[in-house]
Design a protein around this motif. Structure first.
Motif, PDB file in Angstrom:
ATOM      1  N   GLU A  44      12.003   9.248  -4.498  1.00 30.79           N
ATOM      2  CA  GLU A  44      12.447   7.896  -3.669  1.00 30.79           C
ATOM      3  C   GLU A  44      12.328   7.812  -2.190  1.00 30.79           C
ATOM      4  O   GLU A  44      11.677   6.989  -1.658  1.00 30.79           O
ATOM      5  N   ASP A  45      12.633   9.068  -1.513  1.00 33.14           N
ATOM      6  CA  ASP A  45      12.664   9.045  -0.229  1.00 33.14           C
ATOM      7  C   ASP A  45      11.205   8.708   0.287  1.00 33.14           C
ATOM      8  O   ASP A  45      10.855   8.530   1.682  1.00 33.14           O
ATOM      9  N   GLU A  46      10.583   9.316  -0.311  1.00 32.18           N
ATOM     10  CA  GLU A  46       8.620   9.450   0.016  1.00 32.18           C
ATOM     11  C   GLU A  46       8.204   8.200  -0.575  1.00 32.18           C
ATOM     12  O   GLU A  46       7.046   8.231  -1.023  1.00 32.18           O
ATOM     13  N   ASP A  47       8.861   7.175  -0.712  1.00 34.25           N
ATOM     14  CA  ASP A  47       8.150   5.946  -1.137  1.00 34.25           C
ATOM     15  C   ASP A  47       7.599   5.987  -2.770  1.00 34.25           C
ATOM     16  O   ASP A  47       6.645   5.177  -2.818  1.00 34.25           O
ATOM     17  N   GLY A  48       8.211   6.635  -3.514  1.00 33.68           N
ATOM     18  CA  GLY A  48       7.882   6.751  -4.998  1.00 33.68           C
ATOM     19  C   GLY A  48       6.520   7.555  -4.901  1.00 33.68           C
ATOM     20  O   GLY A  48       5.708   7.287  -5.977  1.00 33.68           O
ATOM     21  N   VAL A  49       6.209   8.449  -4.219  1.00 29.65           N
ATOM     22  CA  VAL A  49       5.022   9.371  -4.206  1.00 29.65           C
ATOM     23  C   VAL A  49       4.698   9.786  -5.549  1.00 29.65           C
ATOM     24  O   VAL A  49       5.575  10.259  -6.439  1.00 29.65           O
TER      25      VAL A  49
ATOM     26  N   MET B  33       0.919  -1.259   0.028  1.00 27.15           N
ATOM     27  CA  MET B  33       0.049  -0.221   0.184  1.00 27.15           C
ATOM     28  C   MET B  33       0.882   0.977   0.208  1.00 27.15           C
ATOM     29  O   MET B  33       1.868   1.344   0.735  1.00 27.15           O
ATOM     30  N   PRO B  34       0.651   2.134  -0.914  1.00 29.16           N
ATOM     31  CA  PRO B  34       1.484   3.648  -0.952  1.00 29.16           C
ATOM     32  C   PRO B  34       1.382   4.171   0.398  1.00 29.16           C
ATOM     33  O   PRO B  34       0.133   4.148   0.871  1.00 29.16           O
ATOM     34  N   LYS B  35       2.452   4.815   0.698  1.00 33.36           N
ATOM     35  CA  LYS B  35       2.576   5.682   1.696  1.00 33.36           C
ATOM     36  C   LYS B  35       1.690   7.062   1.584  1.00 33.36           C
ATOM     37  O   LYS B  35       1.178   7.493   2.649  1.00 33.36           O
ATOM     38  N   HIS B  36       1.576   7.551   0.269  1.00 30.48           N
ATOM     39  CA  HIS B  36       0.579   8.910   0.053  1.00 30.48           C
ATOM     40  C   HIS B  36      -0.313   8.398  -1.064  1.00 30.48           C
ATOM     41  O   HIS B  36      -0.053   7.256  -1.792  1.00 30.48           O
TER      42      HIS B  36
ATOM     43  N   THR C  52      -2.685  13.115  -5.984  1.00 33.51           N
ATOM     44  CA  THR C  52      -3.528  13.948  -5.371  1.00 33.51           C
ATOM     45  C   THR C  52      -2.749  15.257  -4.766  1.00 33.51           C
ATOM     46  O   THR C  52      -2.935  16.131  -4.767  1.00 33.51           O
ATOM     47  N   LEU C  53      -1.350  14.889  -4.085  1.00 33.30           N
ATOM     48  CA  LEU C  53      -0.506  15.715  -3.693  1.00 33.30           C
ATOM     49  C   LEU C  53       0.360  16.504  -4.657  1.00 33.30           C
ATOM     50  O   LEU C  53       0.516  16.372  -5.651  1.00 33.30           O
ATOM     51  N   SER C  54       0.731  17.948  -4.003  1.00 39.09           N
ATOM     52  CA  SER C  54       1.558  18.655  -4.828  1.00 39.09           C
ATOM     53  C   SER C  54       2.907  18.568  -4.290  1.00 39.09           C
ATOM     54  O   SER C  54       2.973  18.556  -3.100  1.00 39.09           O
ATOM     55  N   LEU C  55       4.133  18.560  -5.096  1.00 41.37           N
ATOM     56  CA  LEU C  55       5.357  18.882  -4.673  1.00 41.37           C
ATOM     57  C   LEU C  55       5.721  20.224  -4.490  1.00 41.37           C
ATOM     58  O   LEU C  55       5.507  20.847  -5.550  1.00 41.37           O
TER      59      LEU C  55
END
Length: 118
Positions: A55-60, A1-4, A8-11
């Motif tokens: 990568e640090d954010e699990d491939g968001v 399951m993805p972390k984010h 949906t989110l903006s970088l």
């Protein structure tokens, strides 16, 4: 399951001469637990910083990316004043896989944010 949640989110990124700060935002709300700082001297350019962050954010998978640059921005291309990096729309889009990308001067970004101050 993805972390984010997907798409949906903006970088959001603030690129200075020494460091780049990157985080995720959900609408106007910054997700403070996603803020990370990268030392620019350790990277070849912004694209590698952004790829590392993803990568640090699990491939968001972000829907949008906004990059504030410490230097002039013209025709979708930013040039840092104190670092030999050039930042363009295509590099940001490639690194983030975002459908919408904005590159703006850091002072201009502060101006847009001024209305958010409570």
């Amino acid at each position: 399951m993805p972390k984010h949640p997907v798409d949906t989110l903006s970088l959001v990124a603030d690129v200075g001469g020494t460091n780049t700060r990157v985080a995720l935002a959900d609408g106007a709300r910054l997700l403070t637990d996603t803020v990370r700082k990268y030392r620019n001297a350790d990277y070849a350019g912004l694209e590698t910083v952004l790829r590392t962050y993803i990568e640090d954010e699990d491939g968001v998978d972000c829907s949008a990316a906004a990059v504030a640059v410490a230097g002039p921005v013209r025709d979708g291309r930013g040039e840092l004043t104190n670092l030999d990096w050039s930042i363009d729309f295509d590099a940001v889009a490639r690194a983030t896989r975002a459908e919408r990308v904005s590159i703006l001067n850091d002072l201009q970004a502060q101006g847009f944010a001024a209305g958010m101050i409570a």
